[in-house]
Scaffold this motif. Structure first.
Motif, PDB file in Angstrom:
ATOM      1  N   GLY A 113      46.179  57.103   5.001  1.00 48.12           N
ATOM      2  CA  GLY A 113      44.794  56.939   5.427  1.00 48.12           C
ATOM      3  C   GLY A 113      43.784  57.560   4.487  1.00 48.12           C
ATOM      4  O   GLY A 113      42.622  57.733   4.850  1.00 48.12           O
ATOM      5  N   ARG A 114      44.201  57.851   3.282  1.00 49.57           N
ATOM      6  CA  ARG A 114      43.300  58.547   2.364  1.00 49.57           C
ATOM      7  C   ARG A 114      42.388  57.587   1.595  1.00 49.57           C
ATOM      8  O   ARG A 114      41.209  57.865   1.419  1.00 49.57           O
ATOM      9  N   PHE A 115      42.951  56.486   1.108  1.00 46.26           N
ATOM     10  CA  PHE A 115      42.175  55.578   0.259  1.00 46.26           C
ATOM     11  C   PHE A 115      42.237  54.142   0.766  1.00 46.26           C
ATOM     12  O   PHE A 115      43.290  53.684   1.217  1.00 46.26           O
ATOM     13  N   THR A 116      41.103  53.457   0.638  1.00 44.96           N
ATOM     14  CA  THR A 116      41.046  52.000   0.787  1.00 44.96           C
ATOM     15  C   THR A 116      40.492  51.451  -0.515  1.00 44.96           C
ATOM     16  O   THR A 116      39.508  51.982  -1.053  1.00 44.96           O
ATOM     17  N   LEU A 117      41.115  50.405  -1.012  1.00 43.14           N
ATOM     18  CA  LEU A 117      40.693  49.801  -2.279  1.00 43.14           C
ATOM     19  C   LEU A 117      40.087  48.421  -2.008  1.00 43.14           C
ATOM     20  O   LEU A 117      40.717  47.580  -1.354  1.00 43.14           O
ATOM     21  N   ILE A 118      38.878  48.226  -2.497  1.00 47.00           N
ATOM     22  CA  ILE A 118      38.179  46.950  -2.295  1.00 47.00           C
ATOM     23  C   ILE A 118      37.602  46.513  -3.638  1.00 47.00           C
ATOM     24  O   ILE A 118      37.032  47.335  -4.365  1.00 47.00           O
ATOM     25  N   ASN A 119      37.751  45.229  -3.943  1.00 45.02           N
ATOM     26  CA  ASN A 119      37.087  44.732  -5.149  1.00 45.02           C
ATOM     27  C   ASN A 119      35.664  44.335  -4.802  1.00 45.02           C
ATOM     28  O   ASN A 119      35.368  43.907  -3.686  1.00 45.02           O
ATOM     29  N   SER A 120      34.796  44.506  -5.780  1.00 47.16           N
ATOM     30  CA  SER A 120      33.384  44.290  -5.530  1.00 47.16           C
ATOM     31  C   SER A 120      32.751  43.568  -6.701  1.00 47.16           C
ATOM     32  O   SER A 120      33.168  43.745  -7.854  1.00 47.16           O
ATOM     33  N   ALA A 121      31.725  42.796  -6.420  1.00 44.07           N
ATOM     34  CA  ALA A 121      30.883  42.274  -7.494  1.00 44.07           C
ATOM     35  C   ALA A 121      30.175  43.467  -8.137  1.00 44.07           C
ATOM     36  O   ALA A 121      30.326  44.604  -7.678  1.00 44.07           O
TER      37      ALA A 121
END
Ligand code: FES
Length: 157
Positions: A113-121
């Motif tokens: 539960g430490r990191f969430t990775l999301i790609n972004s413009a």
């Protein structure tokens, strides 16, 4: 679970300030997310009722913006830029290193539960490419290298 009274009051104040319920939709989602970490499906009709818009209208807004999280996220959200400037400056290697180190892909959260990775413009840091926006205070970090990446990950809560 109903919206906490403090959030209900904030939403009413927001609508009064904006003067138009639709103009308050995005900020209302931000308010709820700031308080609860994300915006659940259950919250959509509750927020819509406070604003005086339909749940479908609010859901459309919530789904459009990638920074409104519709699922629980980790304590530190990493918005890794996949824009053109970052792509030309080594973002692919940073992405691969990050995914390998965290053991997750885009849209995923580490098991602890430490990191969430999301790609972004484009995250607005082209002069610091490859860049990312990290954490609850949305700090712009870049240019990312193996060293800066390690420092950021180790400092994260
Ligand atoms: S393209 Fe990555 S910060 Fe602009």
């Amino acid at each position: 679970m109903t919206l906490p009274p403090v959030l209900q009051a904030q939403l009413r104040d927001l609508v009064a300030h904006e003067g138009n319920p639709r103009a308050a939709m995005l900020e209302s989602l931000r308010l709820v997310q700031a308080a609860e970490g994300w915006v659940s499906d259950d919250r959509i009709p509750q927020i819509a009722a406070e604003l005086g818009v339909t749940p479908a209208e609010l859901d459309a807004t919530a789904s459009f913006y990638s920074l409104i999280f519709r699922r629980p996220v980790g304590r530190t959200v990493i918005l890794l830029c996949d824009g053109a400037s970052c792509g030309l400056n080594g973002a692919d290697a940073i992405r691969d290193a990050l995914m390998s180190r965290l053991g997750i892909g885009y849209g995923q959260t580490t098991p602890d539960g430490r990191f969430t990775l999301i790609n972004s413009a484009c995250v607005g840091g082209c002069d610091r490419a490859p860049a990312a926006v990290i954490g609850p205070d949305r700090t712009l970090v870049g240019p990312l290298t193996a060293d800066t990446l390690n420092a950021v990950l180790e400092e994260a809560p």
